[in-house]
Motif scaffolding. Structure first.
Motif, short mmCIF file in Angstrom:
data_model
loop_
_atom_site.label_atom_id
_atom_site.label_comp_id
_atom_site.label_asym_id
_atom_site.label_seq_id
_atom_site.Cartn_x
_atom_site.Cartn_y
_atom_site.Cartn_z
N THR A 1 3.48 -92.78 59.49
CA THR A 1 4.32 -91.77 59.09
C THR A 1 3.41 -90.31 59.36
OG1 THR A 1 5.09 -93.01 56.92
CG2 THR A 1 5.17 -90.58 56.89
N ARG A 2 4.24 -89.42 59.91
CA ARG A 2 3.63 -88.10 60.22
C ARG A 2 4.58 -86.94 59.25
NH1 ARG A 2 1.74 -87.60 65.67
NH2 ARG A 2 1.65 -89.64 66.68
N LYS A 3 3.95 -86.30 58.92
CA LYS A 3 4.68 -84.96 58.17
C LYS A 3 3.99 -83.59 58.13
CE LYS A 3 5.22 -87.00 54.15
NZ LYS A 3 5.42 -87.18 52.54
N GLY A 4 4.66 -82.61 58.28
CA GLY A 4 4.03 -81.37 58.36
C GLY A 4 3.50 -80.90 59.72
N SER A 5 3.17 -79.66 60.02
CA SER A 5 2.44 -79.26 61.42
C SER A 5 1.34 -78.84 60.94
CB SER A 5 3.49 -78.52 62.09
OG SER A 5 3.88 -77.50 61.30
N ALA B 1 0.47 -81.51 53.91
CA ALA B 1 1.48 -81.07 55.09
C ALA B 1 1.81 -79.67 55.29
CB ALA B 1 2.76 -82.21 54.80
N GLU B 2 1.52 -79.12 54.20
CA GLU B 2 1.97 -77.66 54.24
C GLU B 2 0.77 -77.07 55.20
OE1 GLU B 2 1.68 -76.23 50.23
OE2 GLU B 2 3.28 -77.45 49.36
N LYS B 3 -0.34 -77.61 55.31
CA LYS B 3 -1.34 -76.94 56.16
C LYS B 3 -1.56 -77.86 57.34
CE LYS B 3 -5.03 -74.29 56.81
NZ LYS B 3 -6.43 -74.82 56.41
N PHE B 4 -1.21 -79.25 57.25
CA PHE B 4 -1.86 -80.01 58.47
C PHE B 4 -0.42 -80.80 58.89
CE2 PHE B 4 -5.50 -79.70 55.55
CZ PHE B 4 -6.43 -79.38 56.70
N GLU B 5 -0.78 -81.41 60.07
CA GLU B 5 0.04 -82.45 60.28
C GLU B 5 -0.36 -83.55 59.90
OE1 GLU B 5 0.19 -83.52 64.47
OE2 GLU B 5 1.80 -84.96 64.23
N VAL B 6 0.05 -84.35 58.88
CA VAL B 6 -0.62 -85.25 58.23
C VAL B 6 -0.10 -86.58 58.92
CG1 VAL B 6 -0.53 -86.77 56.36
CG2 VAL B 6 -0.51 -84.31 55.99
#
Lengths: 273, 410
Positions: free
Chosen positions: A34-38, A62-67
Motif C-alpha cells: 500500500t502506498r499513500k501520500g507524497s 502520509a502528510e509528509k511522506f510517501e508511505v
C-alpha cells in the motif's frame, strides 16, 4: 451451493490520500503493497499484528511522506511462500522488494517484528536508507540465556498478551467480542508471526555483530509501558547501534503509534526533519 | 487381530484441579515426587509384562512436561520391556519425529530395540499433539512435512547396508549415515503412523504403513479409514488388509455392570484430567486459522475435548468400550463393523487411579472372553466385504464433534 454467499476477501482499496494497494510479483513470491501520500519515501514495516497501512498513523505520516507499506507474506490473508521457514527468508524477500519498489534515500520505520526486519535490512545494506527508526523492536537478545528479554507471547493467554501490549487497558481489544472473520484474521497473522519468530525466539543471535553496519542516523522510539519488550531492553538494543538515540513515550505500551499517535508522529517528524 | 495394551503412565497424584492452570507444559515438577515416580514406573512396567502374560501385545508412547504421561522417552521404557518380555510385539506410538532434531538417533534407537527384542519392534511415528510444541521448542507449522522427511531419512538408514549415504533434505542433514546396529527385522520393522483426517491418509497408505486412529469415534472414523482404504486400493490395486488399520479406544471390562462402570469412570481420568489452557493447545501453525480463532475465543475447550463429557457420551461416540465381557464385545463389534474393520485394537486399559486389581481383572476378561471373539469376527469376513457392509450403514454422529479428535489423533 456457492453463489450469492461467496465473500470476496481480497479488497482493493483506492481510498483517501490517493492510497493505492497493489500486489507485485517477485521471483520469491507475491507482495501486497500500500502506498499513500507524497514526499520522501518512508518504508513502513509492520509488526506481528499485521499491516497498519489503514491505521490513522499511516495517514498522518502520509502528510509528509510517501508511505510505502508492504504486507509481510502470511499477514492479512496473504500467502506464505512454501520455502519460508523463518526471518532469513523474509529478509531476502525484502532485498528484492527494495529494488522492485525503487527504494531510495528512504526513512526506514520498523515496528516490533518489523523493527527486527528493519535492523536486518539496514545492517545488510544501509545505502537505501536516509534514517532508521525502530519502534518497540525485537531482534536481539540483550540478557543472558535465562533472562526472558522478550515476553513469550505464545506462552501466555492471548488476552494477557494484549494487556501487556497496552498502557491503557481499555485500548486492548476484547477478543471475545470480535467477529469470527476478524478472529480468523488475527489467528492467521499469529501463524505468520510464529513462522518468522519461533526459534531462536524473536531474535537473531548473530545480529548484534552486524548492527555496526547501520550507518544511517537511528532513532529508537519506545512505549514506556511496553510489557513485551521493556524500555531497558530497548536502551540496550540502541546501545548496539553506533550513535543511536532512544526516546520513550509515556502512557504508551507496545504500540506507541496507536496509543500516542500525536507524540509518535512528532518524534518521527523531528527526527527526519 | 492383535490387541496392544496401553497405559500412558500418568502421574495422577496431583492437587485439586482448580489449584493449577494446566496439567501440561507449565505444571511445576515440584508436584512430582521421585519416590512415588519410582513406584509408578516400576508398576507400569509390571502391567505391560502382565499384558504379555495374557497374550496381549504392548504399546507405549511419550509426552513431555506433563503429568498425563510420565514418559518423556518412549524408547527407554521400551528397551526395558525388550529385555523383560519375550513374546509380545512392542509398539512405540510413537516417536514424535516432527519435533526431533535428529532422525538418525531415532533410527539407531529403534534398531537397537529391534535387535534386543529379536525383531518384536513395531515402530510408530507421530507429528505430536499441539502442547508438545512448547516443550520441543519446535514450530508446529509444516510439522507433517518434517515428519515425512524424517521418516524418509530413517527408512533409508534402516535399509542401507553398504556403507555411508548422504541425506540432505530441507530440515534434516547427514553426510555419512551408516547406522549400527541395523534392525533385526528385514527390510525394516513395521511402521505405524497416526492419521488425523482424510488429508493425512495418503502417504501412510502409499507406504503400506499401518494407519492408527485415536478416539475418532463414530463421527469421524469412516472419513479416515475410508480415505486410507481408497488410497491403498488406488495405489496398490488391492484392498488394504485389516492389519493395516488400528483403532485406539479406552477399554474397561468388569465382572458385572457395576464394577465395569466404576472402572470405566476411573479410566476417564485420561480425558477429564487433561486440563490445558487454549494457548498451549493452540500454538501458531498447528491448527488452521478458523479453528485457532475458535480456541482463542474460548468457544472450544482448551484441549478440544468436552471435559465434562459423561461416560455414556464417550461410549456413544465409540471412544470408550465398557461393561461386561458380552457388552464390550458387542460394543467393539458394532464399532468394528461400522468402521469397515481394523486388525489392531489399541486398548487403553489403565489411566489415572485405576488400581492394579481392576486393571488385571479387565485385562484378563478382555483377553479370555473378548479377544478370541474379535479374532473370529475378523476371520469371518474379508476387507472388501467388511468395507461394503460398512458403506451400507448410515452415518452415525451420536454427540456433537467439538473437534474432539483433532488433538488426540496425533
Amino acid at each position: 451451493m456457492l453463489g450469492n454467499g461467496v465473500i470476496t476477501l481480497s479488497k482493493r482499496r483506492e481510498e483517501a490520500m490517493g492510497a493505492k494497494t497493489e500486489t507485485i510479483t517477485l521471483p520469491i513470491g507475491k507482495c501486497t503493497v500500500t502506498r499513500k501520500g507524497s514526499g520522501p519515501q518512508l518504508l513502513l514495516l509492520h509488526g506481528g499484528g499485521g499491516s497498519i497501512a489503514d491505521h490513522p498513523v499511516a495517514d498522518r505520516l502520509a502528510e509528509k511522506f510517501e508511505v510505502i507499506a508492504p504486507t509481510h507474506p502470511g499477514f492479512n490473508g496473504t500467502k506464505i511462500p512454501d520455502h519460508f521457514d523463518g526471518m532469513p527468508e523474509l529478509v531476502h524477500f525484502y532485498l528484492d522488494i527494495l529494488d522492485a519498489l525503487k527504494i531510495e534515500n528512504a526513512v526506514l520505520l520498523g515496528i516490533s517484528m518489523g523493527g527486527w526486519l528493519a535492523a536486518e535490512l539496514a545492517s545488510i545494506n544501509c545505502s537505501y536508507f536516509s534514517k532508521v527508526i525502530l519502534v518497540d523492536a525485537v531482534g536481539v537478545k540483550v540478557g543472558g540465556p535465562t533472562d526472558r528479554d522478550i515476553m513469550d507471547v505464545f506462552g501466555i493467554p492471548p488476552d494477557e498478551a494484549q494487556k501487556l501490549m497496552y498502557h491503557e487497558q481499555s485500548n486492548a481489544p476484547d477478543l471475545g467480542s470480535l467477529s469470527d472473520e476478524i478472529l480468523a484474521g488475527i489467528a492467521s497473522n499469529r501463524i505468520a508471526l510464529g513462522l518468522y519468530t519461533w526459534e531462536p525466539y524473536m531474535h537473531n543471535p548473530k545480529l548484534p555483530q552486524r548492527l555496526h553496519r547501520i550507518t544511517a542516523p537511528t532513532l529508537f522510539i519506545w512505549g514506556e509501558s511496553d510489557g513485551l519488550v521493556t524500555t531497558d531492553y530497548g536502551k540496550a538494543y540502541a546501545a548496539l547501534i553506533p550513535g543511536a538515540r532512544f526516546v520513550a513515550i509515556p502512557e504508551a505500551g507496545h504500540s506507541p503509534y496507536a496509543e500516542q499517535t500525536d507524540r509518535f508522529v512528532s518524534e518521527v517528524l523531528a527526527f527526519t526533519d | 487381530m492383535r490387541t496392544y495394551w496401553f497405559t500412558e503412565d500418568a502421574y495422577p497424584d496431583l492437587p485439586p484441579q482448580d489449584e493449577y492452570e494446566s496439567i501440561r507444559v507449565n505444571l511445576p515438577n515440584s508436584n512430582f515426587d521421585p519416590k512415588r515416580g519410582n513406584e509408578l514406573y516400576n508398576w507400569y512396567l509390571d502391567l505391560w509384562c502382565m499384558a504379555e502374560s495374557y497374550g496381549l501385545d504392548i504399546m507405549n508412547n511419550e509426552h513431555h512436561q506433563t503429568a498425563t504421561c510420565m514418559v518423556p522417552a518412549a524408547p527407554l521404557m521400551m528397551s526395558i520391556l525388550a529385555r523383560e518380555t519375550s513374546k509380545a510385539r512392542l509398539l512405540i506410538l510413537g516417536n514424535p519425529i516432527a519435533n526431533r532434531r535428529n532422525p538418525i538417533r531415532v533410527a539407531e534407537e529403534m534398531a537397537l530395540i529391534d535387535v534386543i527384542s529379536k525383531g518384536r519392534l513395531e515402530c510408530g511415528f507421530v507429528r505430536g499433539v499441539p502442547y508438545e510444541a512448547a516443550p520441543a521448542n519446535r514450530t508446529p507449522l509444516r510439522g507433517s512435512q518434517r515428519l515425512w522427511e524424517a521418516h524418509d531419512m530413517i527408512m533409508k538408514a534402516w535399509t542401507t547396508h553398504d556403507g555411508p549415504f548422504n541425506y540432505e533434505g530441507r530440515w534434516f542433514h547427514g553426510r555419512q549415515i551408516n547406522i549400527w546396529p541395523r534392525p533385526y527385522q528385514q527390510p525394516a520393522p513395521p511402521v505405524w503412523v497416526t492419521m488425523g483426517g482424510r488429508s493425512s491418509t495418503t502417504p501412510v497408505a502409499k507406504h503400506k504403513h499401518i494407519g492408527a486412529v485415536f478416539l475418532a469415534g463414530y463421527p469421524r472414523i469412516r472419513e479416515i479409514y475410508d480415505g486410507y482404504r481408497e488410497d491403498y486400493l488406488q495405489m496398490h490395486g488391492e484392498h488394504a488388509p485389516f492389519d493395516r488399520l488400528a483403532y485406539l479406544g479406552l477399554v474397561f471390562v468388569g465382572e458385572n455392570e457395576k464394577k465395569a462402570r466404576e472402572g470405566a469412570e476411573k479410566l476417564l481420568w485420561y480425558m477429564s484430567a487433561n486440563k490445558v489452557p487454549g494457548y498451549w493447545s493452540n500454538p501458531p501453525g498447528y491448527h488452521p486459522p478458523q479453528i485457532s480463532a475458535q480456541i482463542m475465543k474460548g468457544a472450544r475447550g482448551g484441549a478440544g475435548i468436552p471435559l465434562t463429557a459423561s461416560l455414556e457420551d464417550q461410549m456413544a461416540r465409540g471412544n470408550v468400550f465398557a461393561g461386561t465381557p458380552d457388552q464390550v464385545y458387542e460394543q467393539i463389534k458394532n464399532f468394528w463393523e461400522y468402521s469397515g474393520g481394523f486388525g489392531n485394537m489399541l486398548m487403553m486399559g489403565q489411566a489415572g487411579f485405576v488400581t492394579h486389581e481392576e486393571t488385571e481383572t479387565s485385562m484378563k476378561l478382555y483377553s479370555e472372553e473378548i479377544f478370541p471373539r474379535l479374532r473370529e469376527l475378523e476371520a469371518s469376513t474379508t476387507p472388501a466385504e467388511a468395507w461394503e457392509k460398512s458403506k451400507a450403514m448410515k452415518q452415525r454422529d451420536n454427540v456433537p464433534l467439538d473437534g474432539f479428535a483433532l488433538e488426540f489423533v496425533r
